[in-house]
Structure formats: C-alpha cells, structure tokens
Design a protein around this motif. Structure first.
Motif, PDB file in Angstrom:
ATOM      1  N   THR A  38       0.845  -1.189   0.000  1.00 50.72           N
ATOM      2  CA  THR A  38       0.000   0.000   0.000  1.00 50.72           C
ATOM      3  C   THR A  38       0.882   1.242   0.000  1.00 50.72           C
ATOM      4  N   PRO A  39       0.323   2.427  -0.261  1.00 49.63           N
ATOM      5  CA  PRO A  39       1.122   3.649  -0.151  1.00 49.63           C
ATOM      6  C   PRO A  39       1.768   3.819   1.220  1.00 49.63           C
ATOM      7  N   TYR A  81      -8.504   5.566  -3.184  1.00 48.47           N
ATOM      8  CA  TYR A  81      -8.094   6.803  -2.525  1.00 48.47           C
ATOM      9  C   TYR A  81      -8.743   7.972  -3.260  1.00 48.47           C
ATOM     10  N   THR A  97      -2.933   9.907  -0.393  1.00 42.77           N
ATOM     11  CA  THR A  97      -2.086   8.715  -0.309  1.00 42.77           C
ATOM     12  C   THR A  97      -0.906   8.922   0.633  1.00 42.77           C
ATOM     13  N   GLU A  98      -0.447  10.173   0.778  1.00 43.70           N
ATOM     14  CA  GLU A  98       0.706  10.439   1.637  1.00 43.70           C
ATOM     15  C   GLU A  98       0.365  10.273   3.114  1.00 43.70           C
ATOM     16  N   THR A 119      -5.983   2.948   4.757  1.00 48.02           N
ATOM     17  CA  THR A 119      -7.229   2.269   4.394  1.00 48.02           C
ATOM     18  C   THR A 119      -7.369   1.015   5.259  1.00 48.02           C
ATOM     19  N   TRP A 178      -9.480   5.999   4.740  1.00 47.48           N
ATOM     20  CA  TRP A 178     -10.335   6.058   3.549  1.00 47.48           C
ATOM     21  C   TRP A 178     -11.117   4.751   3.427  1.00 47.48           C
TER      22      TRP A 178
END
Length: 513
Positions: A64-65, A186, A193-194, A198, A305
């Motif tokens: 994931t990010p 997102y 994302t930063e 989630t 999110w």
C-alpha cells in the motif's frame, strides 16, 4: 524454457497418480492457471486439482502507499473479514467487561483499557498462521504456487517475473481464471495517499489510531468506526450521501442511530478537500458540505479512507487477451466466462456481483467442477446473506423493503416487523431502541418471504440459518408455524405478527409478548 516446463519434462508426472476425471490438452503447460491467491482463486485451484487438473496459481501483493503488505490468502484472510471480526470481538469484549459489573463480577472497570499494539500483534500472529497453513495446504494438494504477478501475453500465455531477477518466464494454459480481487480507493485530493490509510493498513497499524476520521459510510467504514469506538478511540464518519447505500433504508437509519447513541460522530453530505501534516504530526483535514457549500476543517490523528474498492486489472495486460472490462472490473456471463471463452473470472474482480468471501469461494469451486468434473451447476448470486459487524450487528438476506416495492409494487407486499428486548440486555440496562427485525413478504397466498432483516446481537449467526430457509421458499405461514427457541433473539422471527400496514405499535410489552 521455463523451470516449470523443465520439471514437467524431466520429473515424474504427479498427474498420472491423480484422478483421471479430467484429461487436459498436452499442448499446454497447464490445464488451469489461476491469477490471484485469495478466496476465489484458491478455492478454484484446489477444486480443479481434486478433479485431476494440472494447476498453477500466481499471487502477488503490491504494498500500500503506507507500505503495508501481506501473505497468501487474499483480502479476507489478511485485511478483511478475519482481522475485522477479531477487532470487532475485541471491541465487544471491552463492552462485556463493563457490563459484567451489573451481573455481579467484581471488576475495577475504571482502569480497563485496551493495549492497541498487543491487539495488533495478536491479530497479525493469527493471520501469519493462516498464511502458513494456506501455503502448506497448497503443497499438500499439489497446487503449484508462484509468488509473482502474472500478466497476459496472449489468450493462452501468462508471463511473470522470478525472484532474484533474470528474464521473465512464460507458461501456457488451456484455461485461465482471473481472481485478483480489488483494493481500496483513494480520493483524488492533496495528501490522500501520503497521509491517509485504508482497511489494508488499519489491522497492522503500529500507532494508536487516536482521533480518527473515517471517510465513507459503507459497511467497511461503519465497522472500522465502531470497533475503534469500542476500543476507546474517537471516530468521526464522513458521509458523502447516505449511510449503507444499497441496504434497506430503515435498517440503515437504525444502525446510524445506534452508532450515534454510542458516541460515533457523523459529518453528513460532506467530502474531503485535502489532508495536511501539521508540525505536531497530526493531520489537518479540510472538507466541504455539499448541501450548504460551507467549507470547514478539523484535526485528526488518523484518516482512514473507506470510499469503495477498485478491481486490480491494471497489471494484467488484459488487452493482450482481448478480455472485456467495465469500470475496472471484468465482465462475465452466467458461467463466469469472459468474452474470451476459455478465460474466466471469479470473486471481487467481476462486474456487478456481490463482493463477499463466501460468494467468491463457492463460485470458484463451482467453476472448477464445471471445467474439470463435468458439473453443470451454476453459481446462484440471488439471496446472498451478509452482515455488518457493528456493536448491534445488522444482517439481511433477500430483498430490501425498497427493492421489494420496486419489483412487486407497494400494494403487493406485506412487511411484518417488530422491536424486541434481548433478555441479556436487561440487567446491565443496555439500550434496546435499535433491536429490530422485519420480514418483507408477498401479500397473497402463504406469503412467500422476499427478504429478512435483523439488527441485534450476533446477527450473522441468526440470519445464516434463515438464509437457507429463504432460498428454500420460506413463507410467512411456515415461519409463524415454527416453534422458537426461548429465550433467544432469533426466536423473534417466529413471532412476527404485526404488519406496517396495520399501523399497530410493534414494541413488545415483555420478553414473552
């Protein structure tokens, strides 16, 4: 030549020692290649091997990010049903400890609080054990497995990378099943994302969530908000339109009321604009009310999110195989076949089907039986039961009241309903305001039941049995002639005698009324 081709040429044939139920075409390396090692893909692969097919399964998890990744088993095992239910249980246990005082237990509840890091470690240890068991199960069942992302080269050929680098390898298969599932979306805003996470991250999140903004009011968002609240944190749910879109509206409203009563905050008709990291490490979230157009902001420790999921089709190179897609999902027919006859898709990656683990598992098994065991049975996607794991759980099967009215007409349905009082709620004086159930039925004859809805304790356990009855043609007459188990909450379904049409008060006067 790939390693698998060399092994198949030089090594003994395990296929010859297995069932002769299926005999594949020798011109392919495999009878079946499965892309995706989640619920649907693994079920399909293991069932196919049991019928004598030569099967290869690919699985790969992109981080994931936030950097989270996991092992074999897919969403359900790693970042879905299993950790969610464990967190839900942890939340309920905290509530039960406080209730224990009323039942006579000498509990100093003033000092009881959860250890987030210990909880996360316990949950992750269980998940890792399931990952290991899954790997061992594939080995024992002789399903070949590659931890790599497979992509189409042509309709019968899959290309993949090997660990440690080197040239990409290719394998061919008579049939290919795509079961790669999906991942959370997102929003396209600054900082999403930063700084946001989630459901792919929350179950292994090392830091305490603290004051959390949950963006999205589907079942994932509501479940996360509720277990966070139950664990002592402060969640706020941001709702773009309505709570639990696609579910029965009355039941959804009752669920929201229950959550509000327990201290979960809601921001209605609101969407986020940006997320910024403050000097103290906390997150400034700017947002806008879409009704009043008023802009506002607030500070949170965590932003989660929960705005839906997208299918993972971008790395599959589907155009090379000519597979048709729609809205990042794969289009299939009633046999799970794509527009390319030997390529199939099962699970959350297919368009317009319920995204639920039991659906994925059964559809994968049935597909394998049709391909390799001569079965004709198709997956029935109608009347699939589901549960929202909030403190008072909401479970349902069949049509919502709105769907029944739309399908059959207002004058052709009858709604039986009632509030009820769980016996175990009385001593700790728990609220019973949202304990409610209803049966949506046809108005004529024995009144076939079209949908059942229940909010209360262990809703999933209650509805599971009724789901089988509904699929078997359950009627109101049969339901009311069924003797209930007393005192249980499931018994309330056998006592539904008040209809909405009658206008009578559906509130009982006692536990036995």
């Amino acid at each position: 030549m790939s390693l698998f081709k060399l092994l198949r040429i030089s090594g003994p044939s395990r296929f010859s020692a297995r069932s002769a139920a299926y005999v594949g075409k020798a011109k392919y390396d495999y009878d079946l290649v499965v892309l995706g090692g989640g619920s649907a893909g693994l079920a399909c692969a293991k069932e196919a091997v049991d019928s004598g097919a030569r099967v290869l399964c690919f699985d790969y998890v992109k981080p994931t990010p936030a950097g989270t990744r996991w092992g074999l088993g897919g969403t359900c095992v790693n970042v879905g049903c299993i950790p969610k239910k464990l967190m839900h249980q942890a939340s309920l246990l905290g509530e039960a400890v406080h209730e224990a005082v009323a039942y006579g237990w000498n509990v100093n509840d003033q000092n009881i609080k959860p250890d987030w890091k210990k909880l996360v470690k316990s949950v992750q240890n269980h998940i890792k054990s399931v990952n290991w068991v899954t790997r061992v199960d594939l080995r024992d069942k002789k399903v070949e497995y590659v931890n790599s992302m497979g992509a189409f080269v042509d309709p019968h050929t899959i290309e993949y990378s090997v660990k440690g680098g080197g040239p990409k390898q290719q394998v061919t298969s008579e049939y290919i099943v795509v079961a790669v599932g999906g991942r959370p979306r997102y929003p396209p805003i600054l900082g999403a994302t930063e700084f946001g996470i989630t459901s792919d991250d929350i179950f292994s999140y090392e830091e305490e969530p603290g004051r959390t903004l949950v963006v999205g009011a589907g079942y994932v968002g509501l479940e996360c908000a509720c277990f966070l609240k139950g664990l002592g944190y402060d969640p706020t749910v941001m709702v773009r339109s309505i709570v639990l879109r696609g579910f029965d509206r009355q039941m959804s409203d009752l669920l929201e009321a229950m959550m509000s009563e327990r201290g979960v905050h809601f921001l209605h008709t609101t969407i986020p604009s940006s997320v910024e990291r403050q000097g103290d490490g906390r997150l400034l979230v700017k947002y806008r009310n879409t009704t009043t157009e008023q802009e506002d902001s607030d500070i949170f420790d965590t932003v989660l999110w929960a705005i839906g999921r997208k299918g993972l089709i971008e790395d599959l190179n589907l155009p090379a195989a000519g597979v048709q897609t729609k809205n990042d999902k794969i289009v299939v027919d009633g046999t799970e076949a794509t527009n390319v006859p030997h390529i199939f898709a099962v699970g959350d990656i297919i368009h317009g089907r319920p995204e639920l683990t039991p659906v994925a598992i059964l559809s994968g098994r049935l597909l394998a039986r049709r391909l390799f065991a001569g079965s004709k049975q198709l997956m029935d996607y109608a009347d699939v039961a589901t549960t929202v794991f909030t403190p008072l759980e909401y479970s349902c099967v069949g049509m919502s009241e709105e769907m029944a009215i739309q399908t059959h007409g207002q004058d052709n349905i009858e709604v039986f309903h009632g509030y009820y009082k769980p016996t175990e709620f009385f001593i700790p004086q728990k609220s019973v305001r949202q304990c409610y159930l209803k049966a949506v039925a046809e108005i004529t004859g024995d009144q076939k039941i079209l949908g059942l809805h229940y909010i209360g304790p262990v809703a999933g356990e209650v509805i599971q049995g009724f789901a089988a009855a509904l699929k078997s043609g359950l009627t109101v007459k049969t339901l009311l002639n069924t003797v209930g188990i007393h005192p249980t909450t499931a018994e309330e379904f056998t006592r539904l005698s008040i209809t909405k049409r009658s206008g009578r008060d559906p509130t009982p006067s006692s536990c036995c009324s």
